[in-house]
Design an enzyme around this catalytic site. Structure first.
Site, PDB file in Angstrom:
ATOM      1  N   ASP A 387      -3.584  -6.524 -14.032  1.00 16.26           N
ATOM      2  CA  ASP A 387      -4.341  -5.468 -13.353  1.00 16.26           C
ATOM      3  C   ASP A 387      -5.209  -4.619 -14.267  1.00 16.26           C
ATOM      4  O   ASP A 387      -6.141  -3.966 -13.783  1.00 16.26           O
ATOM      5  CB  ASP A 387      -3.381  -4.575 -12.558  1.00 16.26           C
ATOM      6  CG  ASP A 387      -2.950  -5.225 -11.255  1.00 16.26           C
ATOM      7  OD1 ASP A 387      -3.613  -6.190 -10.834  1.00 16.26           O
ATOM      8  OD2 ASP A 387      -1.949  -4.785 -10.662  1.00 16.26           O
ATOM      9  N   TYR A 468      -3.282  -2.550  -3.889  1.00 15.49           N
ATOM     10  CA  TYR A 468      -2.111  -1.749  -4.235  1.00 15.49           C
ATOM     11  C   TYR A 468      -2.510  -0.405  -4.837  1.00 15.49           C
ATOM     12  O   TYR A 468      -3.474  -0.311  -5.600  1.00 15.49           O
ATOM     13  CB  TYR A 468      -1.228  -2.475  -5.256  1.00 15.49           C
ATOM     14  CG  TYR A 468      -0.126  -3.303  -4.640  1.00 15.49           C
ATOM     15  CD1 TYR A 468       0.847  -2.717  -3.835  1.00 15.49           C
ATOM     16  CD2 TYR A 468      -0.042  -4.671  -4.865  1.00 15.49           C
ATOM     17  CE1 TYR A 468       1.864  -3.464  -3.273  1.00 15.49           C
ATOM     18  CE2 TYR A 468       0.975  -5.439  -4.305  1.00 15.49           C
ATOM     19  CZ  TYR A 468       1.928  -4.830  -3.512  1.00 15.49           C
ATOM     20  OH  TYR A 468       2.933  -5.568  -2.954  1.00 15.49           O
TER      21      TYR A 468
END
Length: 784
Positions: A387, A468
């Site tokens: 990420d 997310y």
């Protein structure tokens, strides 16, 4: 211009996850430029100053502009302004501070030298060459003058090189090319994804992909189709069950082609093979996965009757008890003091953490977040995300006062320098003190009760990485404990549910008409450079073990006695460790040369914190997708000798070359002696996430949190919270109870307005900065 003759083949058959629009410095939102900063709140401006300069702070706007101007004067770089650049031009990717070496910083902190020189770290997207690269340089020393130079940045990468092949330099072209093919294959999408009552609109599709292989900076990609939802961002809940493989093995789009198709658990070699199957008798279509109210994150209906009353909320009537020097990002609270810094890929890190004047941690910061999936379709079967490649610091958007953080929190802004612009995210960090719903200490006897309130300080930021939202907390407690905690929410990355294969339940559960969950591991890596009462430390494993002994005071009925005892074992070599079964072992970083008044070695224990269970590491062994890019994820934590040449456990560019990454963590663990050395702990937070119906529409934070605590262990002579906490002692006597308060208590009531309890959120997203009511508390208390 930098070039490389290295042409290596990286096969990642289940390879790295790739989502279009990952690394482009000219994304639409990045052009949202703000220039004002949120004002300091909760203390009088100018009343508090840091004892030293924040030598870790990111570049100022002026410094970044000077570096950019310097780069454009270097004609050999052949740079094009980002607003004009194509995927075949060289352009500045980002500019940020190059963190100084600890050896230089400690000399400054101890007063034996001036602040270390500041250097900039620069990433350039080099695409005007045959092989597209992302190349890292260092520029300095700052400020820019005649002595400034640009040099390859290599010392911090274990690979020994400063560049990585960039297969996604053509991503914009690939997205456009993929969408254009929808027209050519509209008969397929119409037949498989639409029906007579609801004709399928190819313009409503979005595409995403997973790299299948990478060769010399080009790629083969599995593309999946999903319904678009630009407002709610729910496309990860809306996969359509149709996949195609694209060969983009040259940088010339005229050579690209579609290879295979996958639908309803069947692989087709060509589009015509799929067409023939569709037209053949007995062809079975999968169900549909359509959008609707079920994907909405909120429900504005009346709901439960008691929802008509607002929940309790916290207030801070007398102003903040912490102090912040906003210029230096320096915080002081109840004996704690530390500096904050930010980076574009990893968000907020803390430096020089002290408690009551003693050194505890030199650096505490996030390194990388891994999400690794499993499934039986071409996307889920090899899907993984690293990420920081999305630039998690850049994705620290504005916090909602009264909801993300208390209304009375201090809100700070962050800035990053991408391409030739400085981007400011207002109110993206909050700092606040909170009182827990349980005391830090209590005891009752027949005549006396003592209770101490449990206050703690939080530094919080939220990074929204596509589907997310990660909430990061650094938490400080009155006894000297430090906790690192992460909570996750947002939309799961779900799989299409065909209902045709028995093994679909091997990876998740059906959660809607045409939707199944996909099991995945979240592993988030952090660095803790502990300096427990100094830089020379030793990790000790304190085992709690059963034993059978005979004591002289036992009689024949109790001999031998089954009991337990402590076993201390120093960790002598660099290694990885896992949390012990049944918590049967304590991990303590001790300073063998420093003792408390009782002769015990001063230490800090590392332990699972207040999350859901013990933090996890990656389940998959020798991941096909990850290669060598995230080997830190294989154990719960690692204890290593600290080196200036190993500042990060990973590079944000590791995902581009997983088998030969810029930072190969395995090279950090090289069997060095670590007794009474400067130690660094790389530890993981995370969870094994098996989404279920309760994750629709969003995963809930209280069931998806993970944390690690650093707690004093013989570090003090007694509990230091006795001097920091506020509470009461009740002396119970026959003629009445006599309360005696320690620490200040409240002596009068307050009057509150509606806006004091519910901030005016019409200002959210604006440039005013002040979106909370806490600014009213600066100066005399305004209560009547």
């Amino acid at each position: 211009m930098f070039s490389t003759a290295k042409k290596h083949w990286v096969l990642a058959s289940a390879a790295i996850a790739f989502v279009f629009f990952v690394i482009t410095p000219t994304l639409p939102f990045i052009k949202r430029v703000r220039t004002s900063l949120a004002p300091s709140r909760g203390h009088e401006t100018g009343a508090f100053r840091a004892p030293k300069l924040n030598v870790w702070a990111d570049l100022s706007t002026e410094e970044a502009e000077d570096v950019v101007n310097f780069l454009f004067k270097k004609l050999d770089l052949n740079l094009t302004e980002s607003s004009l650049a194509t995927s075949h031009d060289n352009q500045i990717f980002f500019v940020e501070v190059l963190q100084p070496n600890k050896t230089d910083v400690l000399a400054y902190l101890t007063g034996s030298s001036a602040p270390p020189d500041r250097w900039a770290r620069v990433a350039i997207m080099q695409s005007a060459t045959e092989e597209a690269l992302i190349v890292n340089f260092k520029v300095g020393p700052l400020p820019i003058n005649e002595a400034a130079e640009i040099l390859p940045l290599e010392f911090c990468y274990s690979s020994g090189r400063n560049h990585v092949a960039n297969p996604i330099s053509i991503q914009d072209e690939l997205v456009a090319w993929s969408l254009s093919k929808l027209v050519e294959f509209s008969d397929i999408t119409q037949e498989l994804l639409g029906d007579n009552e609801d004709p399928f609109d190819p313009n409503g599709l979005s595409v995403g992909g997973r790299l299948s292989s990478v060769e010399n900076g080009t790629m083969v990609v599995w593309v999946h189709f999903a319904l678009s939802n630009p407002t709610g961002g729910t496309s990860t809940l809306l996969p359509q069950g149709l996949y195609t493989q694209i060969d983009a093995s040259t940088r010339d789009s005229s050579n690209w082609k579609i290879l295979q198709w996958y639908y309803n658990n069947v692989l087709y070699d060509t589009a015509n093979d799929l067409r023939d199957a569709i037209n053949a008798p007995g062809f079975k279509k999968a169900g549909r996965n359509t959008d609707g109210p079920w994907t909405e994150t909120v429900d504005f209906s009346e709901g439960h009757a008691d929802r008509s009353k607002p929940p309790p909320t916290m207030i801070q009537p007398t102003g903040a008890r912490y102090h912040i020097d906003e210029d230096e990002k320096y915080v002081s609270w109840m004996g704690f003091e530390f500096f904050m810094r930010t980076s574009s890929d990893a968000g907020v890190a803390l430096h020089d953490i002290k408690f009551n004047g003693d050194s505890v941690i030199y650096e505490l910061g996030f390194q990388e977040a891994l999400a690794h999936y499993a499934g039986d379709d071409p996307t889920q079967g090899g899907l993984e995300f690293m990420d920081t490649s999305f630039y998690m610091g850049r994705l620290m958007f504005e916090l909602v006062p009264g909801y993300d953080c208390p209304a009375y929190a201090t809100y700070l802004s962050t800035s990053y320098h991408f391409a030739e612009k400085t981007v400011v995210d207002q109110n993206s960090i909050c700092v606040f003190e909170h009182t827990a719903d349980y005391p830090i200490q209590r005891h009752s006897s027949t005549t006396r009760v003592s209770v101490s309130r449990n206050a703690y300080l939080v530094v919080r930021f939220v990074s929204t990485v596509w589907n997310y939202d990660y909430t990061f907390d650094y938490i400080f407690y009155l006894d000297g404990t430090i906790e690192v905690k992460v909570r996750a929410s947002g939309f799961i990355f779900a799989a299409f549910w065909t209902g045709n294969k028995a093994n679909e339940d091997d990876y998740g559960f059906r959660v809607h008409d045409g939707l199944a969950s996909s099991m995945h591991d979240h592993v988030l890596n952090f660095k803790a450079d502990l300096d427990v009462a100094g830089t020379d430390n030793t990790m000790v494993r304190l085992g709690i073990e059963p034993i059978t002994l005979e004591y002289p005071w036992d009689d024949g009925r109790t001999k031998p006695r089954n009991t337990m005892h402590l076993v201390q074992t120093p960790v002598e070599k660099e290694t990885g460790l896992d949390w012990a079964r049944n918590s049967g072992e304590m991990l303590i970083v001790m300073n063998q040369n420093k003792t408390n008044d009782w002769g015990e070695k001063r230490g800090y224990r590392i332990q699972p914190g207040s999350g859901v269970g013990s933090p996890t590491h990656l389940t998959i062994l020798n991941s096909t997708a990850l290669g060598k890019s995230a080997l830190w994820s294989s154990r719960d934590l690692w204890v290593l000798k600290r080196k200036d040449t190993e500042p990060r456990s990973a590079s944000l560019l590791n995902f581009l070359d997983p088998w030969d990454p810029l930072v190969d963590f395995s090279k950090f663990v090289d069997d060095e002696d670590i007794v009474q050395e400067d130690l660094v702990i790389f530890f993981n937070l995370g969870m094994h996430h098996v989404p279920h119906s309760g994750d629709i529409p969003n995963t809930l934070m209280h069931t998806s949190s993970s944390s690690v605590m650093f707690t004093p262990f013989n570090f003090h002579n007694r509990d230091p919270s006795r001097l920091n906490s506020q509470g009461v002692q009740l002396d119970v006597e026959a003629k009445g109870t006599k309360p005696r308060y320690f620490g200040q208590t409240y002596h009068e009531g307050v009057k509150l307005k509606k806006s004091d309890l519910e901030p005016d959120l019409t200002k959210f997203g604006g440039s005013s900065g002040n979106v909370s009511w806490v600014s009213k508390l600066v100066g005399p208390v305004p209560w009547a």
